[in-house]
Design a protein around this motif. Sequence first.
Motif, PDB file in Angstrom:
ATOM      1  N   ALA A 194       0.957  -1.053   0.578  1.00  0.00           N
ATOM      2  CA  ALA A 194       0.146   0.254   0.144  1.00  0.00           C
ATOM      3  C   ALA A 194       1.047   1.114  -0.187  1.00  0.00           C
ATOM      4  CB  ALA A 194      -0.885  -0.140   1.342  1.00  0.00           C
ATOM      5  N   ALA A 195      -0.045   1.982  -0.856  1.00  0.00           N
ATOM      6  CA  ALA A 195       1.162   3.351  -0.588  1.00  0.00           C
ATOM      7  C   ALA A 195      -0.243   4.541  -0.166  1.00  0.00           C
ATOM      8  CB  ALA A 195       1.787   3.991  -2.301  1.00  0.00           C
ATOM      9  N   GLU A 196       0.380   5.648   0.843  1.00  0.00           N
ATOM     10  CA  GLU A 196      -0.790   6.559  -0.017  1.00  0.00           C
ATOM     11  C   GLU A 196       0.007   7.546  -0.159  1.00  0.00           C
ATOM     12  OE1 GLU A 196      -4.091   5.850   0.920  1.00  0.00           O
ATOM     13  OE2 GLU A 196      -4.105   3.804   2.758  1.00  0.00           O
ATOM     14  N   ALA A 197      -1.448   9.014  -0.354  1.00  0.00           N
ATOM     15  CA  ALA A 197      -0.821  10.134  -0.809  1.00  0.00           C
ATOM     16  C   ALA A 197      -1.833  11.498  -0.312  1.00  0.00           C
ATOM     17  CB  ALA A 197      -1.099  10.398  -2.227  1.00  0.00           C
ATOM     18  N   PRO A 198      -1.855  11.321   1.016  1.00  0.00           N
ATOM     19  CA  PRO A 198      -3.067  11.889   1.377  1.00  0.00           C
ATOM     20  C   PRO A 198      -2.758  13.934   1.685  1.00  0.00           C
ATOM     21  CG  PRO A 198      -1.600  11.156   3.074  1.00  0.00           C
ATOM     22  CD  PRO A 198      -1.317  10.331   2.311  1.00  0.00           C
ATOM     23  N   LEU A 199      -1.523  14.309   1.130  1.00  0.00           N
ATOM     24  CA  LEU A 199      -1.485  15.784   1.631  1.00  0.00           C
ATOM     25  C   LEU A 199      -2.011  16.534   0.238  1.00  0.00           C
ATOM     26  CD1 LEU A 199       2.187  15.514   2.997  1.00  0.00           C
ATOM     27  CD2 LEU A 199      -0.373  15.594   4.020  1.00  0.00           C
ATOM     28  N   ALA A 200      -2.587  16.421  -0.572  1.00  0.00           N
ATOM     29  CA  ALA A 200      -3.373  17.321  -1.303  1.00  0.00           C
ATOM     30  C   ALA A 200      -4.598  18.165  -0.177  1.00  0.00           C
ATOM     31  CB  ALA A 200      -4.244  16.786  -2.597  1.00  0.00           C
ATOM     32  N   PRO A 201      -4.718  19.423  -0.867  1.00  0.00           N
ATOM     33  CA  PRO A 201      -5.351  20.383  -0.061  1.00  0.00           C
ATOM     34  C   PRO A 201      -7.427  19.269  -0.078  1.00  0.00           C
ATOM     35  CG  PRO A 201      -5.054  21.378  -1.539  1.00  0.00           C
ATOM     36  CD  PRO A 201      -3.604  20.158  -2.083  1.00  0.00           C
ATOM     37  N   ASP A 229       2.331  13.446  27.032  1.00  0.00           N
ATOM     38  CA  ASP A 229       1.679  14.146  25.904  1.00  0.00           C
ATOM     39  C   ASP A 229       1.210  14.011  24.544  1.00  0.00           C
ATOM     40  OD1 ASP A 229       2.533  16.176  27.778  1.00  0.00           O
ATOM     41  OD2 ASP A 229       5.402  16.260  27.057  1.00  0.00           O
ATOM     42  N   ALA A 230       0.694  12.661  24.659  1.00  0.00           N
ATOM     43  CA  ALA A 230       0.567  12.814  23.492  1.00  0.00           C
ATOM     44  C   ALA A 230      -0.814  13.683  22.878  1.00  0.00           C
ATOM     45  CB  ALA A 230      -0.005  11.309  23.255  1.00  0.00           C
ATOM     46  N   CYS A 231      -0.808  14.214  21.545  1.00  0.00           N
ATOM     47  CA  CYS A 231      -2.086  14.778  21.058  1.00  0.00           C
ATOM     48  C   CYS A 231      -2.751  14.058  20.462  1.00  0.00           C
ATOM     49  CB  CYS A 231      -1.531  15.763  21.028  1.00  0.00           C
ATOM     50  SG  CYS A 231       0.030  16.344  20.004  1.00  0.00           S
ATOM     51  N   GLY A 232      -1.829  13.305  18.987  1.00  0.00           N
ATOM     52  CA  GLY A 232      -2.837  12.983  18.183  1.00  0.00           C
ATOM     53  C   GLY A 232      -1.743  12.338  17.452  1.00  0.00           C
ATOM     54  N   PHE A 233      -2.299  11.491  16.191  1.00  0.00           N
ATOM     55  CA  PHE A 233      -1.057  11.045  14.721  1.00  0.00           C
ATOM     56  C   PHE A 233      -0.978  12.526  13.865  1.00  0.00           C
ATOM     57  CE2 PHE A 233      -4.682  10.751  12.567  1.00  0.00           C
ATOM     58  CZ  PHE A 233      -5.302  10.846  11.800  1.00  0.00           C
ATOM     59  N   VAL A 234       0.553  12.436  13.392  1.00  0.00           N
ATOM     60  CA  VAL A 234       0.398  12.397  12.066  1.00  0.00           C
ATOM     61  C   VAL A 234       0.483  11.787  10.581  1.00  0.00           C
ATOM     62  CG1 VAL A 234       2.559  14.389  10.969  1.00  0.00           C
ATOM     63  CG2 VAL A 234       2.132  14.438  13.301  1.00  0.00           C
ATOM     64  N   PRO A 235       0.096  11.793  10.350  1.00  0.00           N
ATOM     65  CA  PRO A 235      -0.142  12.281   8.423  1.00  0.00           C
ATOM     66  C   PRO A 235       1.240  11.695   7.742  1.00  0.00           C
ATOM     67  CG  PRO A 235      -1.004  14.070   8.264  1.00  0.00           C
ATOM     68  CD  PRO A 235      -1.195  13.932   9.519  1.00  0.00           C
ATOM     69  N   ALA A 236       1.210  10.980   6.740  1.00  0.00           N
ATOM     70  CA  ALA A 236       2.256  10.956   5.798  1.00  0.00           C
ATOM     71  C   ALA A 236       2.082  10.276   4.379  1.00  0.00           C
ATOM     72  CB  ALA A 236       3.395   9.640   7.005  1.00  0.00           C
ATOM     73  N   GLU A 237       2.965  10.528   3.538  1.00  0.00           N
ATOM     74  CA  GLU A 237       2.995  10.081   1.881  1.00  0.00           C
ATOM     75  C   GLU A 237       3.552   8.254   2.349  1.00  0.00           C
ATOM     76  OE1 GLU A 237       2.830  13.640  -0.496  1.00  0.00           O
ATOM     77  OE2 GLU A 237       4.056  13.372   0.254  1.00  0.00           O
ATOM     78  N   GLY A 238       4.018   8.071   1.773  1.00  0.00           N
ATOM     79  CA  GLY A 238       4.095   6.942   1.066  1.00  0.00           C
ATOM     80  C   GLY A 238       4.153   5.706   1.379  1.00  0.00           C
ATOM     81  N   GLY A 239       4.711   4.172   1.027  1.00  0.00           N
ATOM     82  CA  GLY A 239       4.235   3.396   1.654  1.00  0.00           C
ATOM     83  C   GLY A 239       5.238   2.107   1.220  1.00  0.00           C
ATOM     84  N   ALA A 240       5.102   0.991   1.266  1.00  0.00           N
ATOM     85  CA  ALA A 240       6.219  -0.083   0.954  1.00  0.00           C
ATOM     86  C   ALA A 240       5.142  -0.982   0.156  1.00  0.00           C
ATOM     87  CB  ALA A 240       6.334  -1.093   1.618  1.00  0.00           C
ATOM     88  N   MET A 241       5.877  -1.727  -1.080  1.00  0.00           N
ATOM     89  CA  MET A 241       5.344  -2.847  -2.359  1.00  0.00           C
ATOM     90  C   MET A 241       6.210  -4.652  -1.353  1.00  0.00           C
ATOM     91  SD  MET A 241       2.047  -2.016  -3.485  1.00  0.00           S
ATOM     92  CE  MET A 241       2.087  -3.476  -4.391  1.00  0.00           C
ATOM     93  N   LEU A 242       5.040  -5.256  -0.999  1.00  0.00           N
ATOM     94  CA  LEU A 242       6.549  -6.456  -1.366  1.00  0.00           C
ATOM     95  C   LEU A 242       5.837  -7.176  -2.256  1.00  0.00           C
ATOM     96  CD1 LEU A 242       5.884  -6.919   2.769  1.00  0.00           C
ATOM     97  CD2 LEU A 242       7.392  -5.070   1.797  1.00  0.00           C
ATOM     98  N   VAL A 243       7.150  -8.581  -2.714  1.00  0.00           N
ATOM     99  CA  VAL A 243       6.706  -9.876  -3.021  1.00  0.00           C
ATOM    100  C   VAL A 243       6.980 -10.690  -2.687  1.00  0.00           C
ATOM    101  CG1 VAL A 243       7.943 -11.124  -5.211  1.00  0.00           C
ATOM    102  CG2 VAL A 243       8.199  -8.214  -5.491  1.00  0.00           C
ATOM    103  N   VAL A 244       5.597 -11.357  -2.206  1.00  0.00           N
ATOM    104  CA  VAL A 244       5.237 -12.501  -1.874  1.00  0.00           C
ATOM    105  C   VAL A 244       4.990 -13.865  -2.079  1.00  0.00           C
ATOM    106  CG1 VAL A 244       3.306 -13.626  -0.134  1.00  0.00           C
ATOM    107  CG2 VAL A 244       3.930 -11.142   0.204  1.00  0.00           C
ATOM    108  N   GLU A 245       6.333 -14.581  -2.629  1.00  0.00           N
ATOM    109  CA  GLU A 245       6.168 -15.951  -3.129  1.00  0.00           C
ATOM    110  C   GLU A 245       5.508 -17.158  -2.450  1.00  0.00           C
ATOM    111  OE1 GLU A 245       8.590 -16.299  -6.503  1.00  0.00           O
ATOM    112  OE2 GLU A 245       9.743 -14.234  -5.062  1.00  0.00           O
TER     113      GLU A 245
END
Length: 416
Positions: A194-201, A229-245
Amino acid sequence: MKTPQVRRPVITGIGVVAPNGTGAGAFWKQTQEGVSVLDAVSREGCGHLPLRVAGEVRDFDPVALIEERFLVQTDRFTHYAMAAADLALDDARLGRADYEDTPYGVGVVTAAGSGGGEFGQRELQRLWGQGSRYVGPYQSIAWFYAASTGQISIRGGFKGPCAVVASDEAGGLDALMHAARSVRRGTDAVVVGAAEAPLAPYSVVCQLGYEDLSTCDDPARAYRPFTADACGFVPAEGGAMLVVEDEATALARGAGGRAELAGHAATFTGAARWEESRGGLARAIGGALAEAGCAPEEIDVVFADALGVPAADRAEALAIADALGAHGRRVPVTAPKTGTGRAYCGAPVLDTAAAVLAMEHGLIPPTPNVFDVCHDLDVVTGRARPAELRTALVLSRGLMGSNAALVLRYLPGTPL
């Protein structure tokens, strides 16, 4: 009567496009050193929005990595996925010559949380400002959450079982086990992740409805799970793909497995019901252990979900203790994503990649920006911790209530 051969799903390739590096080597170097790359949001059109800090993928040139005919059809989240898939295939040494005679033996599975917000926003702005004749034909497919699966399969010539998993952030782990079960049923290989790009307006505005989103403007304090001091999460772009065989198939072509996808389970406890997620996550852990035939004390490291919300962090700490017993208070716990942000469905796949690399290097990466842990957990902070790692547990929860757990077993002898 001949006993049927058991097919063993193993990870043979890792491809990463993350805020802290592109490629497994660059990603691991920053991860093991505990480098935090969280910074002020710089994406165009986001400056006036309350989200101030995120994990952005920088120094990524899609033009250098992906053919023009695919670029014009796809959103940024698919660019990341296609690039990561290429890296994973190269890492696994799985080329067209290996499957050109058996294209139906290779499938693709991705998970997605929101799809292509940047592409969709651009085309809708053209619709509103210029009219329907100015909307491109790819608007109908580029934003769609299944776009990455389709484009990776078309581009690679993969005609085996293909799917997209839409089960909240935990879908990243669910996709991996979907791939593993496809391999057990007869598919030779699956490109999965999975890879995500959640930083468009547009995408950011949608996320502002999440009460758990951190709007802190200090990168060092914006995402600090398991602390007072936990105050929530920070979003991020990107991700990883794997080959499973299938392990036997991989060995036959001269490739070695790096880790086995040994066990998985998923549950659902409802949106933002963090107290209830204790029971749901514990049940998922128990189910994953049972499928893997793994005793709680065999778990050598836990890659935590680490949401950064006090109630959710408390529930996760208690779930680990409930599922692993006394061992749950002793087992090392880490959350490298505090240095990169949570890439939604991409986050647990990045954790899975980090877990495999941690087992290979005998090193538990630290949890950046976290020092004063206020829960009964052995959270690895400050610097990486050397350890002999044979079995890892990866956890994930989604904001809408999904929970998932994955057990990974290291396959000794893997070249570093």
